[in-house]
Design a protein around this motif. Structure first.
Motif, PDB file in Angstrom:
ATOM      1  N   PRO A 182       0.805  -1.191  -0.116  1.00 34.14           N
ATOM      2  CA  PRO A 182       0.085   0.000  -0.013  1.00 34.14           C
ATOM      3  C   PRO A 182       0.976   1.380   0.069  1.00 34.14           C
ATOM      4  O   PRO A 182       0.530   2.221  -0.728  1.00 34.14           O
ATOM      5  N   MET A 183       1.937   1.148   0.699  1.00 38.74           N
ATOM      6  CA  MET A 183       2.942   2.269   0.509  1.00 38.74           C
ATOM      7  C   MET A 183       3.535   2.473  -0.778  1.00 38.74           C
ATOM      8  O   MET A 183       3.686   3.802  -1.281  1.00 38.74           O
ATOM      9  N   ILE A 184       4.152   1.539  -1.180  1.00 34.82           N
ATOM     10  CA  ILE A 184       4.443   1.729  -2.646  1.00 34.82           C
ATOM     11  C   ILE A 184       3.322   2.299  -3.545  1.00 34.82           C
ATOM     12  O   ILE A 184       3.797   3.293  -4.322  1.00 34.82           O
ATOM     13  N   ALA A 185       2.243   1.869  -3.318  1.00 35.61           N
ATOM     14  CA  ALA A 185       1.050   2.154  -4.281  1.00 35.61           C
ATOM     15  C   ALA A 185       0.951   3.923  -4.134  1.00 35.61           C
ATOM     16  O   ALA A 185       0.871   4.679  -5.113  1.00 35.61           O
ATOM     17  N   ALA A 186       0.869   4.218  -2.847  1.00 33.35           N
ATOM     18  CA  ALA A 186       0.593   5.742  -2.261  1.00 33.35           C
ATOM     19  C   ALA A 186       1.811   6.416  -2.881  1.00 33.35           C
ATOM     20  O   ALA A 186       1.567   7.597  -3.556  1.00 33.35           O
ATOM     21  N   LEU A 187       3.030   6.287  -2.498  1.00 33.40           N
ATOM     22  CA  LEU A 187       4.153   7.145  -3.167  1.00 33.40           C
ATOM     23  C   LEU A 187       4.191   7.163  -4.689  1.00 33.40           C
ATOM     24  O   LEU A 187       4.684   8.010  -5.103  1.00 33.40           O
ATOM     25  N   ALA A 188       3.899   5.874  -5.290  1.00 34.08           N
ATOM     26  CA  ALA A 188       3.902   6.089  -6.748  1.00 34.08           C
ATOM     27  C   ALA A 188       2.821   6.977  -7.203  1.00 34.08           C
ATOM     28  O   ALA A 188       3.083   7.800  -8.119  1.00 34.08           O
ATOM     29  N   LEU A 236       3.173  11.238   6.192  1.00 32.10           N
ATOM     30  CA  LEU A 236       1.556  10.475   6.381  1.00 32.10           C
ATOM     31  C   LEU A 236       1.857   8.789   6.224  1.00 32.10           C
ATOM     32  O   LEU A 236       1.004   8.257   6.965  1.00 32.10           O
ATOM     33  N   GLU A 237       2.550   8.382   5.165  1.00 31.34           N
ATOM     34  CA  GLU A 237       2.775   7.149   4.882  1.00 31.34           C
ATOM     35  C   GLU A 237       3.350   6.151   6.119  1.00 31.34           C
ATOM     36  O   GLU A 237       3.209   5.207   6.338  1.00 31.34           O
ATOM     37  N   ILE A 238       4.355   6.976   6.698  1.00 27.49           N
ATOM     38  CA  ILE A 238       5.063   6.458   7.777  1.00 27.49           C
ATOM     39  C   ILE A 238       4.223   6.215   9.234  1.00 27.49           C
ATOM     40  O   ILE A 238       4.234   5.094   9.589  1.00 27.49           O
ATOM     41  N   ALA A 239       3.413   7.422   9.241  1.00 28.99           N
ATOM     42  CA  ALA A 239       2.353   7.255  10.482  1.00 28.99           C
ATOM     43  C   ALA A 239       1.197   6.061  10.035  1.00 28.99           C
ATOM     44  O   ALA A 239       1.131   5.202  10.882  1.00 28.99           O
ATOM     45  N   GLY A 240       1.074   6.034   8.816  1.00 29.89           N
ATOM     46  CA  GLY A 240      -0.091   4.834   8.395  1.00 29.89           C
ATOM     47  C   GLY A 240       0.609   3.485   8.533  1.00 29.89           C
ATOM     48  O   GLY A 240       0.198   2.406   9.081  1.00 29.89           O
TER      49      GLY A 240
END
Length: 306
Positions: A182-188, A236-240
């Motif tokens: 999910p984090m890869i998807a968000a960052l991309a 935000l993604e690290i918090a997630g």
């Protein structure tokens, strides 16, 4: 800079205070731990003695003041079940959480940011379209659904990878993928959007009209500007990622702090649960502060506008 960070620190202190009060009150309204401590039942006298020992017979405000006094003196409490220090409980399990979370973050950054950059620079290609399709799918699936799906495919049906514990390197694969995808998807997705916004800027068009090479244009004018808004998303993604570790450790039976927190909720183990919630909130606040600091370094206009 000092004024900017002072404001952020004040907000962080207020946020942590609110989290502390909410955690303290909600865990007590959820019920008492005696049914879990003594499934076969206990005497009224024994239960009353335990209430007095743990100050549960006192008014809620008095309990909170006692708890604040203990925190001020560096005493975070003991487990109601094992009487082990809550600090020691979390410290023993923190390495497993950091190992899985750190690997997931590394994989997400190494894969997600280049994937978004490729999707922006060659947005009409088949590779870019496939990358964005993957990003949309990965972003839409929650951690626990993805984790259970990976367990069913790679563990039970294909028997390729272990699905519980952290005894060997292969045990890390599925939990790390569950957190990282999910984090890869968000960052991309965010990297692609930030780069497309940077490409549309007038100075980029001017540089392109002057005949600057595409490689230099991307490195000097597009990637650098796109990284600034990406810092906020990364925070935000690290918090997630921290929140997602709670579900992932439960699904894969990992010996981390997330599993301790879940068990504390089920057992109504007040001291363990309160410390865990406060620690998670503190981690997210610290991450937010670091991101704010990096953001002001990367873009001084933020500091001036604050």
């Amino acid at each position: 800079m000092i004024r900017f960070m002072s404001g952020r620190l004040l907000r962080a202190a207020v946020a942590l205070s609110l989290v502390l009060m909410i955690a303290f009150v909600t865990v007590r309204f959820s019920g008492e731990p005696f049914e879990r401590m003594f499934p076969e039942g206990t005497t009224v006298e024994h239960e009353q003695a335990l209430r007095q020992e743990w100050n549960l017979d006192k008014p809620l405000t008095q309990q909170f003041m006692i708890y604040l006094g203990a925190l001020a003196s560096g005493q975070f409490g003991q487990s109601l079940f094992t009487r082990e220090s809550v600090w020691q409980i979390y410290a023993e399990r923190l390495p497993a959480t950091l190992a899985v979370g750190g690997l997931a973050l590394l994989v997400a950054i190494v894969v997600g940011i280049p994937l978004g950059a490729i999707a922006a620079l060659w947005r009409q290609s088949v590779t870019a379209r496939l990358a964005m399709w993957f990003a949309f799918l990965g972003y839409a699936i929650p951690h626990y659904v993805l984790g259970i799906g990976l367990v069913l495919l790679f563990g039970f049906h294909w028997h390729l990878l272990p699905t519980s514990g952290l005894e060997s390197a292969s045990h890390f694969v599925l939990p790390v993928l569950t957190l990282a995808i999910p984090m890869i998807a968000a960052l991309a997705r965010y990297m692609r959007a930030a780069m497309l916004d940077a490409i549309a800027q007038p100075h980029v068009m001017t540089a392109l009209s002057k005949g600057i090479s595409e490689r230099r244009l991307a490195q000097a004018h597009i990637l650098r500007n796109a990284m600034v808004p990406l810092l906020t998303v990364l925070g935000l993604e690290i918090a997630g990622l921290v929140n997602g570790s709670i579900f992932v450790e439960t699904v894969f039976s990992l010996p981390g702090v997330g599993r301790v927190l879940v068990n504390a909720v089920l057992d109504r183990n007040y001291p363990v649960l309160q410390f865990g919630v406060l620690a998670y909130a503190a981690i997210i606040v610290v991450i937010t502060l670091v991101v704010d600091l990096l953001y002001t370094i990367a873009d001084p206009r933020v500091r001036l506008e604050a």
